[in-house]
Scaffold this active site. Sequence first.
Site, PDB file in Angstrom:
ATOM      1  N   HIS A  26     148.698  51.329  -6.239  1.00 39.51           N
ATOM      2  CA  HIS A  26     149.347  52.636  -6.280  1.00 39.51           C
ATOM      3  C   HIS A  26     149.187  53.342  -7.627  1.00 39.51           C
ATOM      4  O   HIS A  26     150.179  53.826  -8.189  1.00 39.51           O
ATOM      5  CB  HIS A  26     150.848  52.478  -5.970  1.00 39.51           C
ATOM      6  CG  HIS A  26     151.120  51.961  -4.596  1.00 39.51           C
ATOM      7  ND1 HIS A  26     152.302  51.368  -4.234  1.00 39.51           N
ATOM      8  CD2 HIS A  26     150.355  51.965  -3.480  1.00 39.51           C
ATOM      9  CE1 HIS A  26     152.266  51.027  -2.960  1.00 39.51           C
ATOM     10  NE2 HIS A  26     151.085  51.375  -2.473  1.00 39.51           N
TER      11      HIS A  26
HETATM   12  C1  LIG Z   1     143.633  48.615  -0.809  1.00 42.85           C
HETATM   13  C2  LIG Z   1     144.657  49.705  -0.832  1.00 42.85           C
HETATM   14  C3  LIG Z   1     145.832  49.551  -0.082  1.00 42.85           C
HETATM   15  C4  LIG Z   1     146.790  50.564  -0.095  1.00 42.85           C
HETATM   16  N1  LIG Z   1     147.858  50.472   0.756  1.00 42.85           N
HETATM   17  C5  LIG Z   1     148.674  51.540   0.912  1.00 42.85           C
HETATM   18  C6  LIG Z   1     149.650  51.567   1.943  1.00 42.85           C
HETATM   19  O1  LIG Z   1     149.761  50.647   2.753  1.00 42.85           O
HETATM   20  N2  LIG Z   1     150.445  52.660   2.040  1.00 42.85           N
HETATM   21  C7  LIG Z   1     150.351  53.700   1.168  1.00 42.85           C
HETATM   22  O2  LIG Z   1     151.127  54.644   1.283  1.00 42.85           O
HETATM   23  N3  LIG Z   1     149.432  53.705   0.176  1.00 42.85           N
HETATM   24  C8  LIG Z   1     148.571  52.671   0.060  1.00 42.85           C
HETATM   25  N4  LIG Z   1     147.582  52.707  -0.875  1.00 42.85           N
HETATM   26  C9  LIG Z   1     147.548  53.836  -1.824  1.00 42.85           C
HETATM   27  C10 LIG Z   1     147.089  55.152  -1.212  1.00 42.85           C
HETATM   28  O3  LIG Z   1     146.093  54.944  -0.246  1.00 42.85           O
HETATM   29  C11 LIG Z   1     146.605  56.069  -2.340  1.00 42.85           C
HETATM   30  O4  LIG Z   1     147.687  56.304  -3.220  1.00 42.85           O
HETATM   31  C12 LIG Z   1     146.092  57.408  -1.867  1.00 42.85           C
HETATM   32  O5  LIG Z   1     145.126  57.250  -0.864  1.00 42.85           O
HETATM   33  C13 LIG Z   1     145.492  58.192  -3.052  1.00 42.85           C
HETATM   34  O6  LIG Z   1     144.963  59.391  -2.582  1.00 42.85           O
HETATM   35  P1  LIG Z   1     144.048  60.316  -3.520  1.00 42.85           P
HETATM   36  O7  LIG Z   1     143.742  61.527  -2.709  1.00 42.85           O
HETATM   37  O8  LIG Z   1     144.728  60.497  -4.824  1.00 42.85           O
HETATM   38  O9  LIG Z   1     142.739  59.477  -3.806  1.00 42.85           O
HETATM   39  P2  LIG Z   1     141.715  58.795  -2.798  1.00 42.85           P
HETATM   40  O10 LIG Z   1     142.280  58.739  -1.418  1.00 42.85           O
HETATM   41  O11 LIG Z   1     141.287  57.530  -3.416  1.00 42.85           O
HETATM   42  O12 LIG Z   1     140.512  59.833  -2.729  1.00 42.85           O
HETATM   43  C14 LIG Z   1     139.626  60.114  -3.756  1.00 42.85           C
HETATM   44  C15 LIG Z   1     138.271  60.426  -3.138  1.00 42.85           C
HETATM   45  O13 LIG Z   1     137.465  61.077  -4.091  1.00 42.85           O
HETATM   46  C16 LIG Z   1     136.164  60.522  -4.069  1.00 42.85           C
HETATM   47  N5  LIG Z   1     135.604  60.715  -5.400  1.00 42.85           N
HETATM   48  C17 LIG Z   1     136.064  60.214  -6.557  1.00 42.85           C
HETATM   49  N6  LIG Z   1     135.313  60.627  -7.591  1.00 42.85           N
HETATM   50  C18 LIG Z   1     134.355  61.412  -7.078  1.00 42.85           C
HETATM   51  C19 LIG Z   1     133.265  62.132  -7.649  1.00 42.85           C
HETATM   52  N7  LIG Z   1     133.040  62.136  -8.967  1.00 42.85           N
HETATM   53  N8  LIG Z   1     132.461  62.856  -6.821  1.00 42.85           N
HETATM   54  C20 LIG Z   1     132.697  62.873  -5.489  1.00 42.85           C
HETATM   55  N9  LIG Z   1     133.714  62.198  -4.893  1.00 42.85           N
HETATM   56  C21 LIG Z   1     134.529  61.484  -5.690  1.00 42.85           C
HETATM   57  C22 LIG Z   1     136.405  59.065  -3.719  1.00 42.85           C
HETATM   58  O14 LIG Z   1     135.253  58.428  -3.240  1.00 42.85           O
HETATM   59  C23 LIG Z   1     137.516  59.188  -2.689  1.00 42.85           C
HETATM   60  O15 LIG Z   1     137.012  59.365  -1.387  1.00 42.85           O
HETATM   61  C24 LIG Z   1     146.599  51.730  -0.905  1.00 42.85           C
HETATM   62  C25 LIG Z   1     145.421  51.881  -1.647  1.00 42.85           C
HETATM   63  C26 LIG Z   1     144.453  50.896  -1.601  1.00 42.85           C
HETATM   64  C27 LIG Z   1     143.182  51.097  -2.383  1.00 42.85           C
END
Ligand SMILES: Cc1cc2nc3c(=O)[nH]c(=O)nc-3n(C[C@H](O)[C@H](O)[C@H](O)COP(=O)(O)OP(=O)(O)OC[C@H]3O[C@@H](n4cnc5c(N)ncnc54)[C@H](O)[C@@H]3O)c2cc1C
Length: 535
Positions: A471
């Site tokens: 997280h």
């Molecule tokens: C293994 C795991 C288990 C988890 N379990 C849970 C759970 O059960 N419940 C829950 O609520 N949360 C859970 N989480 C946490 C939750 O999924 C994250 O907090 C949330 O998805 C974050 O969202 P975000 O949009 O900030 O980033 P992300 O969803 O990580 O999205 C970022 C995206 O940007 C892309 N990206 C990054 N840099 C670049 C770049 N330079 N150029 C192009 N694309 C790029 C990445 O590839 C990715 O697709 C878990 C996370 C993980 C990894």
Amino acid sequence: MSDAETFDYIIVGAGSAGCVLANRLTASGRHRVLLLEAGGHDRHFWIHVPLGYGKLFNDARVNWLYKSEPEPELDHRQIIQPRGKVLGGSSSINGLLYIRGQADDYDHWRQLGNAGWSFDDVLPYFRRAEDQERGADALHGAGGPLSVSDVCEPHPLCEAFIAAVQEAGLPRNDDFNGPAQEGAGYFQYTARKGLRRSTARGYLRQARGRPNLKVVTNALATRIVMEGRRAVGIEYRRGDEKHVATAGREVLLAGGAFNSPQLMQLSGLGPAALLQQHGIAVVADLPGVGADLQDHLQVRFQYRCTEPITMNDVIHSWRHRTLAGLRYFATRKGLLAIGAGYAGAFLRTGPQVATPDVQLHFLIFSADTAGAALHTFPGFIVSVCQLRPESRGFVHIKSADPRDPPAIQPRYLTSPADRDTLLAGMRLLQRIMRQPAMRRYVAEEYAPPASVTSDADLMAYARKTSTTVFHPTSTCRMGTDPTAVVDERLRVRGIARLRVVDASIMPALVSGNTNAGTVMIGEKGADMILQDAAE
Ligand SMILES: Cc1cc2nc3c(=O)[nH]c(=O)nc-3n(C[C@H](O)[C@H](O)[C@H](O)COP(=O)(O)OP(=O)(O)OC[C@H]3O[C@@H](n4cnc5c(N)ncnc54)[C@H](O)[C@@H]3O)c2cc1C
């Protein structure tokens, strides 16, 4: 380099928040949007089967596979930091648990000076996102893109765990996202009919056919193109090809808590000394970019079970495995429909706290580490994590090459208060697991063994074995103080036409799993962007 194509908005990252933005910003048909994703399509079979998340921890096809720097309070171990690198981002590889956190978390964000982010302010966005299987009410939404469903069936071990919490004098709770978070019960999943509902499935799929949305996969954004202190486009790479795209209105960073600060630093927006060290021209000295990294740390207690009713027993039996597979494909029920936790609890470690300060995850399998092979004996795990850590870490580029992973150091347990709460949480966990309802299922306290009794030994166990709950947040923190990176409308302070809309803007980690909160940030961010465009 190919000629620049022009869009109104460029979104970097098709993750939990990025897919929400792509859907909402293209809905009216008025804005042309480019969505760049470093990973590929979400066709991997195990993305869609809830239990499959365990197979994605180490899979470079969908995962950035980051690791922390050696952690000073965790015996200098490097802690795995998986992140989704695929459409849907981490919502495609996460554990599916749907938890918003506490109303107090968001009221705290508001108290820190972030107008518009109290629980009453954000609740409409949670409701708008949600398609709650139990139907809509004052706290829940139905009909939204993010399906939320109950576990398909109870399990005797989960029933025993919930009963043990009650025997310990603590409440049962059938809705962790209801009026109060405290208590033990079953989790709900971001799933529909036994299949994962990532934001790629819930939001992006609906928008894919729109002519005003262009999605480019396998596209790594390498630099924000700046004109003075104004963001005007993005440079990105697909394989060896370099491209540039221009944003007529805004560049929106949704790369997540590790990659959004990394891209800003690579673009000259970050701590001046760090950028200079890597030969990057400083556009703006923003010391907060990459600072304040927070994360949940969990300690896992493993038990040998008296009966062969755990997932270990199914996985290690050819017959049971086949039956479980057949059942899942016929009914979408059974063990394959289970996410990262089955039951859980949000508890207070003592009367000194007003709301839960620890979360327990109850899992009906055991393994030495996350993603490792399950034990060959019947086993289960209960983990404990402190919900509101005070420890703060950082994300810093290690080189000017965008393909190099950044240095990630959450600095877990560096605050003494975090150590105290974790210890109190471990003691509470042990008290629950030694209640009669649970005792009949415990053949052996496997790890830590029952011989670990002193505070010092328990803390030594935590230092040796604890790991992330996945997280990370707050590396482009929203706020009003000098090191805050974005303002309450998610605009990068001092920079025009650049916003960050993902988990990195959280002013403080919420008391629970972070996907729901990040989807809410995407929903609210989209609303603010559209309001500003209409002015
Ligand atoms: C293994 C795991 C288990 C988890 N379990 C849970 C759970 O059960 N419940 C829950 O609520 N949360 C859970 N989480 C946490 C939750 O999924 C994250 O907090 C949330 O998805 C974050 O969202 P975000 O949009 O900030 O980033 P992300 O969803 O990580 O999205 C970022 C995206 O940007 C892309 N990206 C990054 N840099 C670049 C770049 N330079 N150029 C192009 N694309 C790029 C990445 O590839 C990715 O697709 C878990 C996370 C993980 C990894």
